[in-house]
Write an enzyme that holds these catalytic residues in place. Structure first.
Site, mmCIF file in Angstrom:
data_model
loop_
_atom_site.group_PDB
_atom_site.id
_atom_site.type_symbol
_atom_site.label_atom_id
_atom_site.label_comp_id
_atom_site.label_asym_id
_atom_site.label_seq_id
_atom_site.Cartn_x
_atom_site.Cartn_y
_atom_site.Cartn_z
ATOM 1 N N GLU A 1 -8.639 1.554 4.801
ATOM 2 C CA GLU A 1 -8.632 0.184 5.308
ATOM 3 C C GLU A 1 -9.379 0.099 6.639
ATOM 4 O O GLU A 1 -10.065 -0.897 6.911
ATOM 5 C CB GLU A 1 -7.193 -0.306 5.440
ATOM 6 C CG GLU A 1 -6.543 -0.538 4.068
ATOM 7 C CD GLU A 1 -5.059 -0.812 4.117
ATOM 8 O OE1 GLU A 1 -4.605 -1.785 3.494
ATOM 9 O OE2 GLU A 1 -4.340 -0.043 4.781
ATOM 10 N N GLU B 1 -0.796 3.900 -1.713
ATOM 11 C CA GLU B 1 0.504 3.365 -1.295
ATOM 12 C C GLU B 1 1.472 3.148 -2.444
ATOM 13 O O GLU B 1 2.691 3.229 -2.262
ATOM 14 C CB GLU B 1 0.294 2.044 -0.543
ATOM 15 C CG GLU B 1 -0.294 2.182 0.843
ATOM 16 C CD GLU B 1 -1.811 2.237 0.857
ATOM 17 O OE1 GLU B 1 -2.397 2.159 1.945
ATOM 18 O OE2 GLU B 1 -2.418 2.365 -0.233
#
Length: 704
Positions: free
Chosen positions: A107, A127
């Site tokens: 990210e 995740e």
């Protein structure tokens, strides 16, 4: 004062933002604050014409600080605001990526304007493996760069992708060899010279060409159907928002809502628990950190059957030379043939290159002589479960292997101390209980004998990750951790069958909980003969309760020659591998119930099945902790999730009990003691379980 893990340096007119937070440059709170401060310093230095973001050590940022998610006040807002400021810079920002860029690390890279990676780099958003979704705009930026299908696939599986795949998908802009930092600085200067305008992922549209009109709604529906994993639905809804929301800010808000929606779910709590639990298993109380380890460079395996062959493959897969010993040439040839067949099947599936398979096969040296084991550093006995045979082999190994070599037995239930004593070298010996197929299954139970040298235990625990295993230490008892608990699980399954449940109902109830396979299918696949012999052998040692109905069904099936899949009939009958109802087994269960005075009934619910099977296991697990057989409740959870198909979203049996409440578990155990009777102590509540319940404590949560 502590040094910040982030610094801003000057390379001429280029700013170099360096992250140095070993071992994997995780985004700890200090790292996030360091990033915020370094960006402010860059913003205040207009003479710096571009920014290069790089990491020291062996990897780029490999994820967030998962422990931070346990803080009730956790918020992704400061990091996300930093990413927004970084991306909004009017001066070019180049990410210099090496090793892995995972989770918050990817990210971070996606908020940069240009992504340059060293060849061999892998990227991903894993995740979902923690029951979470990317919470720092991964669900918004990745679909814009790689497309919705690719983004959904990556986030829903947590799969890492290699450099070429990431480049083709648009996640990376450029690959390089050699000096990454120099290449990144050169790229930054070239972008400045070209008066290049920063390309911001947030300004892009999610490409939808070629997608069906209902693509996103279908993706959401499919994900939400997997209700055990709420993060999957959250990911799909966030990606739909990325494609359909009027602005990036509204997509960002949607992701934030979805992230907070899954953060406190029992599933995410359980999966984060397992993340920490697996990292705790190697911490052995009383073992010094600086304990000298023994060298393991050459290994021997005795027994070339299914288990021995699988163990040899696991070792060869790690690049270890293996001497594989069998008693007869026929058995040895059959074993080597099976090993080759397994490798060829993997090659045919495209999961392994043919030349790599040949190299691994070449590492395995077949032998008919124990003398060929004289110079191995570790030898693993993997013959079938017969105490006399295992003692005989242990004595041979104790006489032939060199001083300092480790001797291991792959028993699943037998007394390791007796086998170790027979070797004449009990300090050099322990149990290494692999799970079948040993080249695939992740779990390794390492059984610490009464006289096992601490260095031997530490060496084998260090070897485990090298051969792709997660290892859990067990003390010596019948069945160790996993099979001891499996025994009470099977006990209740059989009693339920005699009371009137069907194998399909029993299996279906626990499979609905998320277990990969119910007890009846599991034993049919493993072999009813194997299960029955274990019970029979336990009886010979005086280990069975004075209850003639105990495991009566498996013994009766064995006596009839119904061994499960291998004979076409067991709890089920089989057409190929398909389990079908077996009227003969139902009739047998009813006859055994009459013989042993067990009342038949028609009101057995799925909830009762789950409680009787799982809570019995929890109770036995508490006893295992009381006796010091396992060091931690979280170790028990790792055994069951890594070796027995217990669902990760439930965190293991002890975690499941913690999440449901130990007081509830105690109450239900007492209920079954009342309605079923407790003449043989099956429902006696473990004192540890009762104590923890009374104190409002847990058995396994909080592994850190």
């Amino acid at each position: 004062m502590n040094r910040s893990p982030v610094s801003l340096q000057r390379e001429g007119d280029i700013g170099l933002l360096l992250i140095d937070n070993p071992p994997v440059n995780a985004l700890s709170p200090d790292t996030v604050q360091g990033l915020i401060d370094a960006l402010a310093a860059f913003e205040a230095a207009p003479e710096l014409r571009a920014l290069v973001l790089a990491c020291e050590g062996r990897t780029f940022v490999a994820g967030g600080d998962i422990a931070a998610f346990e803080d009730p006040d956790f918020s992704a807002v400061p990091y996300n605001a930093f990413l927004g400021r970084l991306e909004a810079l009017t001066r070019p920002v180049v990410a210099a990526i090496h090793g892995t860029a995972l989770g918050g690390g990817l990210e971070l890279a996606m908020a940069c304007h240009w992504r340059l990676a060293l060849r061999g780099t892998r990227v991903g958003l894993p995740e979902v493996k923690l029951g979470l979704i990317p919470g720092s705009l991964g669900t918004q930026r990745l679909p814009r760069l790689a497309g919705a299908e690719k983004a959904l696939q990556m986030m829903s599986t947590g799969r890492m992708v290699g450099d070429q795949e990431a480049l083709a998908a648009g996640i990376l802009d450029e690959l390089c060899d050699g000096d990454l930092r120099a290449a990144a600085l050169a790229r930054a200067r070239a972008l400045v010279a070209q008066d290049w305008q920063p390309r911001r992922a947030s300004a892009l549209q999610v490409p939808t060409a070629g997608l069906a009109p209902d693509f996103f709604d279908q993706a959401v529906a499919l994900a939400e159907a997997q209700f055990h994993y709420p993060a999957l639905g959250a990911i799909a809804r966030a990606v739909r928002a990325a494609a359909t929301a009027p602005s990036f800010a509204e997509g960002e808000a949607a992701e934030a809502r979805e992230f907070m929606g899954v953060l406190r779910t029992p599933q995410s709590q359980a999966m984060r628990h397992l993340f920490f639990a697996e990292r705790q298993t190697g911490k052995i109380p009383g073992l010094p950190k600086d304990l000298p380890l023994r060298s393991i460079e050459r290994v021997g395996v005795v027994g070339a059957g299914t288990m021995g062959g699988g163990i040899a493959m696991a070792l060869a897969n790690a690049g270890l030379p293996v001497v594989l010993v069998e008693a007869t040439s026929v058995a040895l040839e059959r074993g080597m043939g099976l090993i080759r067949k397994n490798y060829e099947a993997t090659v045919a599936k495209g999961k392994l290159a043919a030349d790599v398979a040949e190299k691994r096969i070449a590492l395995i040296t077949p032998s008919l002589s124990y003398d060929d084991l004289a110079q191995v550093d570790l030898v693993i006995e993997a013959v079938f479960e017969d105490m006399a045979l295992k003692k005989e082999i242990a004595a041979k190994l104790g006489a032939v292997v060199k001083p300092g070599a480790i001797i291991a037995t792959n028993t699943s239930t037998l007394d390791v101390d007796q086998i170790a004593q027979a070797s004449g070298r009990p300090a050099d010996m322990l149990g290494m209980h692999f799970f079948s197929p040993a080249n695939v299954m992740r779990l390794l139970e390492v059984v610490r004998g009464a006289r096992t040298d601490p260095a031997v235990l530490a060496t084998v625990m260090k070897l485990a990750p090298r051969i792709g295993k997660v290892a859990v230490v067990s003390g010596v008892c019948y069945g160790f951790i996993g099979n001891r608990m499996a025994e009470v699980y099977m006990r209740e399954a059989e009693f339920l069958l005699m009371e009137g449940a069907t194998p399909a109902q029993v299996d279906g109830a626990v499979q609905a909980l998320g277990l990969a396979m119910g007890p009846c299918r599991m034993l049919d696949m493993a072999g009813i003969d194997v299960g029955a012999k274990t019970v029979i052998e336990l009886g010979k040692t005086g280990g069975l309760p004075a209850d003639p109905s105990y495991r009566a069904l498996v013994q009766a099936l064995y006596a009839r020659g119904q061994y499960g899949q291998k004979t076409g009939a067991g709890y089920y009958r089989y057409e190929g591998r398909t389990p079908l109802p077996n009227p003969d087994t139902l009739a047998l269960a009813e006859a055994l119930a009459r013989e042993h005075g067990i009342a038949r009934r028609e009101d057995i619910s799925d909830n009762e099945i789950v409680e009787r099977l799982i809570y019995s296991m929890v109770n036995e697990g508490a006893r295992i902790l009381e006796e010091g057989i396992a060091y931690r409740g979280s170790d028990i959870d790792v055994v069951w999730t890594a070796g027995y198909g217990f669902p990760d979203h439930a965190g293991g049996p002890m975690c499941l009990a913690d999440l449901r409440g130990l007081a509830h578990v105690v109450q239900r155990l007492e209920h079954y003691a009342q309605v079923r009777g407790n003449a043989h102590g099956y429902w006696r509540v473990s004192p540890l379980l009762r104590q923890r319940a009374a104190e409002g404590r847990t058995l396994s949560l909080g592994a850190r």
